[in-house]
Design a protein around this motif. Sequence first.
Motif, short mmCIF file in Angstrom:
data_model
loop_
_atom_site.label_atom_id
_atom_site.label_comp_id
_atom_site.label_asym_id
_atom_site.label_seq_id
_atom_site.Cartn_x
_atom_site.Cartn_y
_atom_site.Cartn_z
N THR A 103 -2.76 10.18 -2.52
CA THR A 103 -3.15 9.00 -3.46
C THR A 103 -2.83 7.73 -2.96
OG1 THR A 103 -3.05 10.43 -5.73
CG2 THR A 103 -2.67 8.31 -5.86
N ILE A 104 -3.19 6.90 -3.03
CA ILE A 104 -2.75 5.59 -2.56
C ILE A 104 -2.92 4.41 -3.65
CG2 ILE A 104 -3.30 3.41 -0.97
CD1 ILE A 104 -4.21 5.46 1.00
N HIS A 105 -1.63 3.84 -4.05
CA HIS A 105 -1.43 2.57 -4.93
C HIS A 105 -1.42 1.57 -4.05
CE1 HIS A 105 -1.55 4.52 -8.93
NE2 HIS A 105 -1.03 5.63 -8.31
N LEU A 109 0.86 -1.30 -0.05
CA LEU A 109 0.02 0.15 0.06
C LEU A 109 0.99 1.16 -0.05
CD1 LEU A 109 -3.28 0.68 2.33
CD2 LEU A 109 -1.24 2.61 2.01
N GLY A 153 0.59 -3.06 -10.95
CA GLY A 153 -0.46 -2.11 -10.15
C GLY A 153 -1.64 -3.18 -10.13
N PHE A 176 4.43 6.42 -10.97
CA PHE A 176 2.94 5.99 -10.87
C PHE A 176 2.22 7.30 -11.21
CE2 PHE A 176 4.73 3.10 -8.05
CZ PHE A 176 3.77 1.87 -8.08
N SER A 197 -5.97 1.99 -7.46
CA SER A 197 -5.47 3.20 -6.60
C SER A 197 -6.70 3.75 -6.18
CB SER A 197 -4.74 4.09 -7.48
OG SER A 197 -5.44 4.66 -8.50
N THR A 198 -6.88 4.59 -4.98
CA THR A 198 -7.68 5.37 -4.58
C THR A 198 -6.95 6.65 -3.85
OG1 THR A 198 -9.79 5.12 -3.07
CG2 THR A 198 -7.76 4.09 -2.37
N GLY A 199 -7.70 7.42 -3.16
CA GLY A 199 -7.43 8.63 -2.49
C GLY A 199 -8.52 8.62 -1.24
N ILE A 233 1.89 10.25 -10.34
CA ILE A 233 1.06 11.13 -9.24
C ILE A 233 0.85 12.44 -9.47
CG2 ILE A 233 1.07 11.48 -6.80
CD1 ILE A 233 0.63 8.44 -7.43
#
Length: 155
Positions: free
Chosen positions: A111-113, A43, A128, A104, A131-133, A106
Amino acid sequence: MKKNVILFLLIFGVQFAQSQELVWHTNVKEAIAVSEKQKRPLLLFFTGSDWCGWCIRLQKEVLLTPEFKEWASENVVLVELDYPRRTPQTNEIKAQNSELQQAFGIQGFPTIHFAKGITKSGKVNFEGLGSTGYVAGGPTAWLAVADKIVNGNKS
């Protein structure tokens, strides 16, 4: 005697609480080694810890909650990639984080990958997963999104 029991419980409680703290890696190569050993995805939390309001909000509402701690300890290896304005960092961490920000793509924080990291011949490659935020609704809503990414919509 009562004081000794209370003191023992206090010391034990503090040690237990400290043992429950999550480990956020800042060195990606070390995190990949842990990820490979534990067979868990990474994460990657891209954050501006000392200036990004949404990053701070995500931390408070999700990443510092007991629900997240329990989920993360069973599902992922945590990596914090910070881009602070006031907090000093080593040149190595700055270079690593800059390279990963480009790799990535960004463009905003947080941002979370989620990714699987693989080291071959000294080079790091990522697969990958998604992803989310920030997700409104606290840990329950955020973890529902994260579960779908980590489990590949198997649930």
